[in-house]
Scaffold this motif. Structure first.
Motif, PDB file in Angstrom:
ATOM      1  N   ARG A  23       0.838  -1.201   0.000  1.00  0.00           N
ATOM      2  CA  ARG A  23       0.000   0.000   0.000  1.00  0.00           C
ATOM      3  C   ARG A  23       0.880   1.260   0.000  1.00  0.00           C
ATOM      4  O   ARG A  23       0.616   2.221  -0.710  1.00  0.00           O
ATOM      5  CB  ARG A  23      -0.916  -0.007   1.221  1.00  0.00           C
ATOM      6  CG  ARG A  23      -1.866   1.186   1.293  1.00  0.00           C
ATOM      7  CD  ARG A  23      -2.780   1.061   2.495  1.00  0.00           C
ATOM      8  NE  ARG A  23      -3.742  -0.015   2.346  1.00  0.00           N
ATOM      9  CZ  ARG A  23      -4.894   0.114   1.681  1.00  0.00           C
ATOM     10  NH1 ARG A  23      -5.214   1.252   1.121  1.00  0.00           N
ATOM     11  NH2 ARG A  23      -5.717  -0.910   1.587  1.00  0.00           N
ATOM     12  N   ALA A  27       1.118   4.303  -2.802  1.00  0.00           N
ATOM     13  CA  ALA A  27       0.905   5.700  -2.417  1.00  0.00           C
ATOM     14  C   ALA A  27       2.130   6.553  -2.732  1.00  0.00           C
ATOM     15  O   ALA A  27       2.006   7.690  -3.208  1.00  0.00           O
ATOM     16  CB  ALA A  27       0.567   5.785  -0.933  1.00  0.00           C
ATOM     17  N   SER A  51      -4.783   0.029  -4.341  1.00  0.00           N
ATOM     18  CA  SER A  51      -5.541   0.872  -3.401  1.00  0.00           C
ATOM     19  C   SER A  51      -4.704   2.043  -2.912  1.00  0.00           C
ATOM     20  O   SER A  51      -5.180   3.179  -2.841  1.00  0.00           O
ATOM     21  CB  SER A  51      -6.015   0.039  -2.211  1.00  0.00           C
ATOM     22  OG  SER A  51      -6.953  -0.925  -2.612  1.00  0.00           O
ATOM     23  N   GLU A  55      -5.931   5.762  -3.830  1.00  0.00           N
ATOM     24  CA  GLU A  55      -6.304   6.644  -2.709  1.00  0.00           C
ATOM     25  C   GLU A  55      -5.453   7.903  -2.672  1.00  0.00           C
ATOM     26  O   GLU A  55      -5.891   8.942  -2.160  1.00  0.00           O
ATOM     27  CB  GLU A  55      -6.206   5.882  -1.387  1.00  0.00           C
ATOM     28  CG  GLU A  55      -7.292   4.838  -1.220  1.00  0.00           C
ATOM     29  CD  GLU A  55      -7.040   3.878  -0.068  1.00  0.00           C
ATOM     30  OE1 GLU A  55      -6.105   4.149   0.732  1.00  0.00           O
ATOM     31  OE2 GLU A  55      -7.759   2.870   0.030  1.00  0.00           O
TER      32      GLU A  55
END
Length: 198
Positions: A23, A27, A51, A55
């Motif tokens: 994750r 990001a 994700s 995000e």
């Protein structure tokens, strides 16, 4: 580097650090304006990378074989329809060719057999001159210590040519790995070597 192919496991290991790492990688790449090209799944580390990037407002391009979309009527729907783009391809060969075509390099996170297949194909294709892109291994938590040692062993025995021993760029921190990937200099592929030196 505008886009990087991220290779990683579709499984969810018991140790939550791996999912958190995936994750965070997604990001971080999104925060740097680097698009993610990945296997198009919503499960395991794959889903976590996507994700994390989504995000953070990043571009995520999924590439998934038709058999994993459930379109064949046999179930197995694992596609991530939240991707910025989702490319459905015929098979694994087309998938890996798309990864190479759509990305400026490869980042390998922890994973299983499929991830190993993708890593070694990226290395092999570099040796053969099918691409000249950097191949980076994020050796988080020492996951790839054994693989990197085996790669050195292959070189010591003579199965990896001296000119190709640096194809795999390995670091334990993403920032350092990306720095080395940006500084990557293409190797001389086998097809351009003097046959007498092979």
């Amino acid at each position: 580097m505008k886009r990087l192919a991220v290779y990683c496991g579709s499984a969810t290991p018991q140790d939550p650090r791996y999912v958190e790492l995936a994750r965070e990688v997604g990001a971080t790449l999104a925060g740097m304006g680097i698009g993610v090209v990945y296997g198009g799944g919503r499960l395991g580390l794959m889903g976590a990378v996507a994700s994390g990037a989504l995000e953070a407002g990043g571009e995520v391009i999924g590439v998934i074989p038709e058999a994993l979309t459930g379109a064949n009527g046999r179930g197995g729907e694992v596609a991530n329809h939240a991707c910025t783009e989702l490319h459905i391809v015929k098979d694994m060969h087309e998938r890996k060719a798309a990864f190479t075509r759509l990305s400026d390099g490869f980042v390998v996170l922890p994973g299983g057999v499929g991830t190993m297949d993708e890593l070694w194909e990226a290395v092999s294709w570099s040796q053969l001159g099918y691409h000249d892109k950097p191949v980076g291994v994020l050796n988080a938590f020492g996951f790839y210590d054994g693989l990197l040692a085996f790669n050195r062993h292959m070189a010591e025995v003579g199965f990896v040519r001296p000119a190709h021993q640096g194809i795999i760029l390995a670091e334990t921190e993403l920032d350092l790995l990306l720095e080395r990937m940006r500084a990557h200099e293409p190797i001389v592929p086998i097809v351009k070597m003097d046959p007498d030196t092979l």
